[in-house]
Design a protein around this motif. Structure first.
Motif, PDB file in Angstrom:
ATOM      1  N   GLY A  29       0.803  -1.212   0.000  1.00  0.00           N
ATOM      2  CA  GLY A  29       0.000   0.000   0.000  1.00  0.00           C
ATOM      3  C   GLY A  29       0.840   1.267   0.000  1.00  0.00           C
ATOM      4  O   GLY A  29       2.069   1.220   0.096  1.00  0.00           O
ATOM      5  N   PRO A  30       0.168   2.415  -0.106  1.00  0.00           N
ATOM      6  CA  PRO A  30       0.884   3.696  -0.100  1.00  0.00           C
ATOM      7  C   PRO A  30       1.707   3.871   1.176  1.00  0.00           C
ATOM      8  O   PRO A  30       1.213   3.641   2.281  1.00  0.00           O
ATOM      9  N   GLU A  31       2.976   4.247   0.995  1.00  0.00           N
ATOM     10  CA  GLU A  31       3.893   4.473   2.117  1.00  0.00           C
ATOM     11  C   GLU A  31       3.999   3.262   3.039  1.00  0.00           C
ATOM     12  O   GLU A  31       4.308   3.384   4.217  1.00  0.00           O
ATOM     13  N   GLN A  32       3.717   2.082   2.492  1.00  0.00           N
ATOM     14  CA  GLN A  32       3.782   0.825   3.263  1.00  0.00           C
ATOM     15  C   GLN A  32       2.947   0.918   4.540  1.00  0.00           C
ATOM     16  O   GLN A  32       3.358   0.459   5.608  1.00  0.00           O
ATOM     17  N   ARG A  33       1.752   1.462   4.407  1.00  0.00           N
ATOM     18  CA  ARG A  33       0.890   1.646   5.570  1.00  0.00           C
ATOM     19  C   ARG A  33      -0.050   0.473   5.819  1.00  0.00           C
ATOM     20  O   ARG A  33      -0.953   0.568   6.645  1.00  0.00           O
ATOM     21  N   LEU A  34       0.182  -0.637   5.117  1.00  0.00           N
ATOM     22  CA  LEU A  34      -0.526  -1.882   5.385  1.00  0.00           C
ATOM     23  C   LEU A  34       0.531  -2.933   5.712  1.00  0.00           C
ATOM     24  O   LEU A  34       1.325  -3.313   4.850  1.00  0.00           O
ATOM     25  N   VAL A  35       0.571  -3.377   6.955  1.00  0.00           N
ATOM     26  CA  VAL A  35       1.625  -4.301   7.397  1.00  0.00           C
ATOM     27  C   VAL A  35       0.971  -5.519   8.024  1.00  0.00           C
ATOM     28  O   VAL A  35       0.214  -5.402   8.997  1.00  0.00           O
ATOM     29  N   THR A  36       1.254  -6.687   7.456  1.00  0.00           N
ATOM     30  CA  THR A  36       0.714  -7.934   7.990  1.00  0.00           C
ATOM     31  C   THR A  36       1.842  -8.773   8.570  1.00  0.00           C
ATOM     32  O   THR A  36       2.966  -8.762   8.071  1.00  0.00           O
ATOM     33  N   GLY A  37       1.516  -9.508   9.631  1.00  0.00           N
ATOM     34  CA  GLY A  37       2.498 -10.377  10.276  1.00  0.00           C
ATOM     35  C   GLY A  37       2.091 -11.831  10.137  1.00  0.00           C
ATOM     36  O   GLY A  37       0.900 -12.153  10.012  1.00  0.00           O
ATOM     37  N   GLY A  38       3.061 -12.729  10.187  1.00  0.00           N
ATOM     38  CA  GLY A  38       2.804 -14.155  10.021  1.00  0.00           C
ATOM     39  C   GLY A  38       2.178 -14.784  11.248  1.00  0.00           C
ATOM     40  O   GLY A  38       1.099 -14.388  11.689  1.00  0.00           O
ATOM     41  N   GLY A  39       2.856 -15.754  11.877  1.00  0.00           N
ATOM     42  CA  GLY A  39       2.298 -16.444  13.029  1.00  0.00           C
ATOM     43  C   GLY A  39       2.179 -15.546  14.251  1.00  0.00           C
ATOM     44  O   GLY A  39       2.589 -14.384  14.231  1.00  0.00           O
ATOM     45  N   PRO A  40       1.619 -16.065  15.346  1.00  0.00           N
ATOM     46  CA  PRO A  40       1.429 -15.241  16.539  1.00  0.00           C
ATOM     47  C   PRO A  40       2.709 -14.581  17.040  1.00  0.00           C
ATOM     48  O   PRO A  40       2.687 -13.443  17.509  1.00  0.00           O
ATOM     49  N   GLY A  41       3.836 -15.291  16.919  1.00  0.00           N
ATOM     50  CA  GLY A  41       5.099 -14.727  17.399  1.00  0.00           C
ATOM     51  C   GLY A  41       5.576 -13.528  16.622  1.00  0.00           C
ATOM     52  O   GLY A  41       6.479 -12.812  17.082  1.00  0.00           O
TER      53      GLY A  41
END
Length: 342
Positions: free
Chosen positions: A169-181
């Motif tokens: 997304g614009p300016e990398q403002r959408l950040v997803t993480g993998g597993g709970p850790g």
């Protein structure tokens, strides 16, 4: 991004939310700008993070694994723009179901995105973020066990389940993480981004976040201050804090104190818990850590900067005190403030 006076963080909770990462974010973010000063006595300039839990309704409910989640704000109340919004992991053991049930949360997330918020998710929280449509056409990650659910429900999202953090997304403002850790990686990434890399390192050291395979010596503070009322010793500590790189620092401290050498050393140990030479080493190693965390100067140059003419001796001392070489220490905390994020 320039640090703000206060960073507004909203943690979005749903009936399916599990409490571990929700409460972990709450504790760690609430410690930003505070915890390091409480432990060390050092004052810093890092902004605080104002953290609030948001849900569709403010009424508490019991989470899928037991502990109660008590929101601070309802969606209707949480209309003020936030800097960061995070959807934490969900219990999806019964399957994904109909994502339309999150329509109010998705609308709220889209409204926050329109005001410039950075939207994030951890683990299966990515399915809620995907239900907004904001991830369509971009890359995202999720827990490996939820990858097939994500692909089926949101085929427009380019899923990268092998990644720990993924930004789009614009300016990398959408950040997803993998597993709970991955909450650790995301938390440090956001602290570095909004509050500065130095504060991210401080929080990593306080909470022992990141790679712990070498133990916790590299996280610890050497020479934690001890409160005492011995004025000559306190004056010596103040002096060495600014003059640690000078030659023969212990002899200079003794001379400045006006005390006999034996008396000074006895009183110094009684007041601080350290022999003067050990205290000097602790101060120098802490300053070396700071230089390794915040600069790119060569490790031999770091040795000279903190008062050691023999880089080999410095390297041996640093490893004895921290459990790692100066180079390994630098690489470790470089990953803290600059995690691999795609």
């Amino acid at each position: 991004m320039h640090p703000a006076a206060t960073v507004e963080v909203r943690l979005l909770a749903l009936p399916e939310s599990t409490p571990t990462t929700l409460f972990a974010f709450l504790e760690v973010f609430s410690a930003v700008g505070i915890a390091w000063a409480q432990i060390t006595g050092e004052t810093g300039q890092a902004p605080r993070m104002q953290v609030r839990v948001v849900a569709r309704e403010r009424s508490p409910w019991r989470s899928p694994v037991g502990p109660v989640i008590a929101p601070d704000l309802s969606l209707e109340e949480a209309t003020a723009p936030a800097d960061i919004v995070i959807v934490t992991d969900l219990d999806l053991t019964a399957g994904l179901g109909d994502p339309a049930r999150w329509r109010p949360e998705a609308a709220w997330l889209r409204a926050q995105a329109e005001t410039g918020a950075t939207l994030c998710s951890v683990c299966t929280g990515s399915v809620v973020l995907a239900s907004t449509g904001l991830l369509d056409g971009g890359e995202a990650t999720t827990h490996w066990a939820a990858a097939d659910l994500m692909r089926e429900a949101f085929p427009e999202v380019r899923l990268r389940p092998e990644r720990i953090l993924c930004a789009s997304g614009p300016e990398q403002r959408l950040v997803t993480g993998g597993g709970p850790g991955s909450w650790e990686d995301l938390a440090l990434h956001l602290i570095a981004r909004f509050c500065g890399p130095e504060e991210a390192v401080r929080i990593a050291r306080v909470f022992v976040l990141g790679d712990r395979s070498r133990g916790q010596l590299l996280f610890s503070l050497l020479g934690r201050p001890r409160h005492h009322a011995d004025a000559p010793v306190a004056a010596a500590q103040e002096w060495i804090a600014e003059n640690y790189a000078m030659k023969s620092p212990v002899a200079r401290m003794v001379a400045r104190s006006g005390l006999p050498e034996r008396s000074f050393k006895r009183r110094f140990r009684a007041a601080t818990g350290y022999a003067p030479v050990d205290y000097v080493q602790a101060v120098r190693i802490e300053e070396a850590k700071h230089l390794l965390e915040t600069s790119d100067i060569a490790t031999d140059a770091v040795a000279f900067e903190v008062g050691y003419d023999d880089p080999s001796y410095f390297h041996r001392l640093f490893r004895r005190k921290t459990g790692v070489t100066p180079g390994a220490y630098r690489r470790h905390f470089a990953r803290v403030v600059r995690p691999h994020i795609a």
